[in-house]
Scaffold this motif. Structure first.
Motif, PDB file in Angstrom:
ATOM      1  N   ASN A 109       3.608   7.983   9.368  1.00  0.00           N
ATOM      2  CA  ASN A 109       2.285   7.428   9.409  1.00  0.00           C
ATOM      3  C   ASN A 109       2.503   5.629   9.594  1.00  0.00           C
ATOM      4  OD1 ASN A 109       1.042   9.824   8.483  1.00  0.00           O
ATOM      5  ND2 ASN A 109       1.968   9.694   6.390  1.00  0.00           N
ATOM      6  N   LYS A 110       1.222   5.301  10.119  1.00  0.00           N
ATOM      7  CA  LYS A 110       1.374   3.767   9.981  1.00  0.00           C
ATOM      8  C   LYS A 110       1.437   3.130   8.610  1.00  0.00           C
ATOM      9  CE  LYS A 110      -1.784   3.859  14.197  1.00  0.00           C
ATOM     10  NZ  LYS A 110      -3.188   3.479  14.685  1.00  0.00           N
ATOM     11  N   TYR A 111       2.059   2.161   8.739  1.00  0.00           N
ATOM     12  CA  TYR A 111       2.590   1.416   7.414  1.00  0.00           C
ATOM     13  C   TYR A 111       2.780  -0.055   7.647  1.00  0.00           C
ATOM     14  CZ  TYR A 111       7.117   2.656   8.671  1.00  0.00           C
ATOM     15  OH  TYR A 111       8.000   2.907   9.733  1.00  0.00           O
ATOM     16  N   GLU A 112       2.504  -0.996   6.862  1.00  0.00           N
ATOM     17  CA  GLU A 112       2.661  -2.349   6.739  1.00  0.00           C
ATOM     18  C   GLU A 112       4.224  -2.593   6.169  1.00  0.00           C
ATOM     19  OE1 GLU A 112       0.794  -6.250   4.923  1.00  0.00           O
ATOM     20  OE2 GLU A 112      -0.461  -5.007   5.964  1.00  0.00           O
ATOM     21  N   LEU A 113       5.181  -2.952   6.670  1.00  0.00           N
ATOM     22  CA  LEU A 113       6.594  -2.721   6.250  1.00  0.00           C
ATOM     23  C   LEU A 113       6.912  -4.465   5.935  1.00  0.00           C
ATOM     24  CD1 LEU A 113       8.752  -1.037   5.262  1.00  0.00           C
ATOM     25  CD2 LEU A 113       9.829  -1.577   7.604  1.00  0.00           C
ATOM     26  N   THR A 114       7.534  -4.588   4.630  1.00  0.00           N
ATOM     27  CA  THR A 114       8.078  -5.835   4.239  1.00  0.00           C
ATOM     28  C   THR A 114       9.744  -5.750   3.941  1.00  0.00           C
ATOM     29  OG1 THR A 114       6.190  -6.639   3.382  1.00  0.00           O
ATOM     30  CG2 THR A 114       8.013  -7.970   2.808  1.00  0.00           C
ATOM     31  N   LEU A 115      10.410  -6.645   4.741  1.00  0.00           N
ATOM     32  CA  LEU A 115      11.959  -6.237   4.571  1.00  0.00           C
ATOM     33  C   LEU A 115      12.471  -7.465   3.907  1.00  0.00           C
ATOM     34  CD1 LEU A 115      12.959  -4.997   8.269  1.00  0.00           C
ATOM     35  CD2 LEU A 115      12.673  -3.803   6.066  1.00  0.00           C
ATOM     36  N   LEU A 116      13.114  -7.344   2.887  1.00  0.00           N
ATOM     37  CA  LEU A 116      14.228  -8.388   2.175  1.00  0.00           C
ATOM     38  C   LEU A 116      15.360  -7.962   2.260  1.00  0.00           C
ATOM     39  CD1 LEU A 116      12.029  -8.731  -1.168  1.00  0.00           C
ATOM     40  CD2 LEU A 116      11.793 -10.237   0.949  1.00  0.00           C
ATOM     41  N   LYS A 125       6.925  14.149  -1.921  1.00  0.00           N
ATOM     42  CA  LYS A 125       5.479  14.281  -2.135  1.00  0.00           C
ATOM     43  C   LYS A 125       4.615  13.000  -1.691  1.00  0.00           C
ATOM     44  CE  LYS A 125       2.200  14.884  -5.931  1.00  0.00           C
ATOM     45  NZ  LYS A 125       2.176  15.120  -7.524  1.00  0.00           N
ATOM     46  N   PHE A 126       5.395  11.798  -1.999  1.00  0.00           N
ATOM     47  CA  PHE A 126       4.786  10.542  -1.648  1.00  0.00           C
ATOM     48  C   PHE A 126       4.602  10.578  -0.164  1.00  0.00           C
ATOM     49  CE2 PHE A 126       5.292   6.381   0.010  1.00  0.00           C
ATOM     50  CZ  PHE A 126       4.076   5.557  -0.776  1.00  0.00           C
ATOM     51  N   THR A 127       5.396  11.141   0.928  1.00  0.00           N
ATOM     52  CA  THR A 127       5.368  10.889   2.198  1.00  0.00           C
ATOM     53  C   THR A 127       3.977  11.880   2.707  1.00  0.00           C
ATOM     54  OG1 THR A 127       6.821  12.635   2.577  1.00  0.00           O
ATOM     55  CG2 THR A 127       7.836  10.549   2.401  1.00  0.00           C
ATOM     56  N   LEU A 128       3.370  12.748   1.901  1.00  0.00           N
ATOM     57  CA  LEU A 128       2.622  13.560   2.488  1.00  0.00           C
ATOM     58  C   LEU A 128       1.176  12.988   2.589  1.00  0.00           C
ATOM     59  CD1 LEU A 128       3.665  16.827   0.575  1.00  0.00           C
ATOM     60  CD2 LEU A 128       4.126  16.088   3.127  1.00  0.00           C
ATOM     61  N   ASN A 129       0.765  12.057   1.872  1.00  0.00           N
ATOM     62  CA  ASN A 129      -0.877  11.743   1.712  1.00  0.00           C
ATOM     63  C   ASN A 129      -0.738  10.185   1.491  1.00  0.00           C
ATOM     64  OD1 ASN A 129      -3.388  11.532   1.261  1.00  0.00           O
ATOM     65  ND2 ASN A 129      -3.495  13.493   0.308  1.00  0.00           N
ATOM     66  N   ALA A 130      -0.779   9.729   2.612  1.00  0.00           N
ATOM     67  CA  ALA A 130      -0.988   8.228   2.655  1.00  0.00           C
ATOM     68  C   ALA A 130      -2.269   7.738   1.837  1.00  0.00           C
ATOM     69  CB  ALA A 130      -1.040   7.447   4.326  1.00  0.00           C
ATOM     70  N   LYS A 131      -3.455   8.390   2.278  1.00  0.00           N
ATOM     71  CA  LYS A 131      -4.792   7.920   1.695  1.00  0.00           C
ATOM     72  C   LYS A 131      -4.549   8.058   0.179  1.00  0.00           C
ATOM     73  CE  LYS A 131      -9.545   9.260   1.851  1.00  0.00           C
ATOM     74  NZ  LYS A 131     -10.543  10.087   2.192  1.00  0.00           N
ATOM     75  N   ARG A 132      -3.920   9.077  -0.408  1.00  0.00           N
ATOM     76  CA  ARG A 132      -3.822   9.138  -1.793  1.00  0.00           C
ATOM     77  C   ARG A 132      -2.858   8.179  -2.311  1.00  0.00           C
ATOM     78  NH1 ARG A 132      -0.520  14.042  -3.204  1.00  0.00           N
ATOM     79  NH2 ARG A 132       1.037  12.731  -2.440  1.00  0.00           N
ATOM     80  N   ASN A 133      -2.105   7.880  -1.802  1.00  0.00           N
ATOM     81  CA  ASN A 133      -1.079   6.623  -2.050  1.00  0.00           C
ATOM     82  C   ASN A 133      -1.809   5.648  -2.356  1.00  0.00           C
ATOM     83  OD1 ASN A 133       0.938   8.616  -2.231  1.00  0.00           O
ATOM     84  ND2 ASN A 133       1.720   8.052   0.021  1.00  0.00           N
ATOM     85  N   ILE A 134      -2.685   5.052  -1.435  1.00  0.00           N
ATOM     86  CA  ILE A 134      -3.395   3.759  -1.339  1.00  0.00           C
ATOM     87  C   ILE A 134      -4.346   3.786  -2.524  1.00  0.00           C
ATOM     88  CG2 ILE A 134      -5.076   2.362  -0.047  1.00  0.00           C
ATOM     89  CD1 ILE A 134      -3.562   3.404   2.409  1.00  0.00           C
ATOM     90  N   GLU A 135      -4.943   5.041  -2.664  1.00  0.00           N
ATOM     91  CA  GLU A 135      -5.903   5.129  -3.807  1.00  0.00           C
ATOM     92  C   GLU A 135      -5.353   4.809  -4.946  1.00  0.00           C
ATOM     93  OE1 GLU A 135      -9.124   8.180  -5.608  1.00  0.00           O
ATOM     94  OE2 GLU A 135      -9.148   7.865  -3.376  1.00  0.00           O
TER      95      GLU A 135
END
Length: 250
Positions: A75-82, A179-189
């Protein structure tokens, strides 16, 4: 305290905090900061639809793109790398830039370093986060991995991802990550609810601080008034009556 179950419930609770701040600051002639507080709520509620994921690595060998492709994070995501663990003192809290993420993935090395353990201890229990290790199939790696489970904080004991560059099929992916990878909308909420919960907690502490400060001022004025009353009237009953009235005011 009945904790709200949905996002609207947390927004309503924070708005009630704002109303209380407005009343408290107006009555006590305190600088009013509700504009800034309103902006904090709006910034959380109006987050973008992109998942925000941070990868914190102890070295630059972690191929995050390969890892994401293997584990269905397409899914589309905004990635931050350290590419290294920043310094973190034992009394320091995580910066907002990390707390605002939807997930944090630590790519660490075995054995676990003191700095790595310190970072893990700073992660809130309700924040999605995992540890990734690259291991070999030899006995030393396996024994280090078993020892690791007793070292990490309890909330990470079932959040350890392991993989082998030479044997892709040997990867161990916990259910929580799948489980986290299955629903981006739920993760954001869920992130919005977590941030609003933290905001409400901070505001309640701030409200309590203001109330204690004002109570201290009232107590000091009352002590002066009682002292003046006792000095002006030697009759004990007057002192008792004065204390009764002042306690009622408090």
């Amino acid at each position: 305290f009945n904790e709200p179950k949905d996002l609207n419930g947390w927004v309503k609770l924070c708005n009630e905090d704002l109303n209380y701040f407005e009343e408290l600051e107006e009555k006590n002639n305190i600088a009013q900061n509700n504009v800034m507080r309103n902006n904090q709520i709006n910034n959380i509620f109006n987050r973008t639809d992109l998942q925000k994921i941070s990868i914190i690595s102890e070295n630059q060998k972690f191929d995050h793109q390969e890892f994401f492709n293997r584990n269905s994070l397409n899914n589309k995501y905004e990635l931050t790398l350290l590419n290294q663990l920043p310094p973190l003192s034992s009394c320091e809290v995580l910066p907002d830039s990390l707390l605002n993420q939807d997930a944090i993935i630590f790519y660490l090395t075995l054995p676990l370093t003191a700095k790595g353990l310190l970072w893990l201890e700073r992660i809130p229990d309700d924040m999605p986060s995992w540890i990734v290790f690259s291991i070999n199939e030899n006995s030393s790696s396996q024994s280090e991995l078993e020892a690791l489970k007793f070292e990490v904080p309890n909330n990470f004991s079932n959040k350890i991802i392991t993989f082998n560059h030479e044997n892709v099929k040997s990867a161990n992916i916990p259910f929580s990550f799948r489980k986290f990878t299955l629903n981006a909308k739920r993760n954001i909420e869920n992130t919005k609810k977590r941030l609003l919960k933290d905001l409400h907690s901070k505001w309640q502490a701030e409200i309590e601080s203001i109330r204690r400060l004002k109570l201290r001022e009232i107590q000091q004025k009352n002590q002066l008034l009682v002292a003046a009353t006792v000095f002006a009237s030697p009759i004990p009953s007057i002192d008792v009556l004065t204390m009764t009235v002042l306690n009622g005011l408090m």
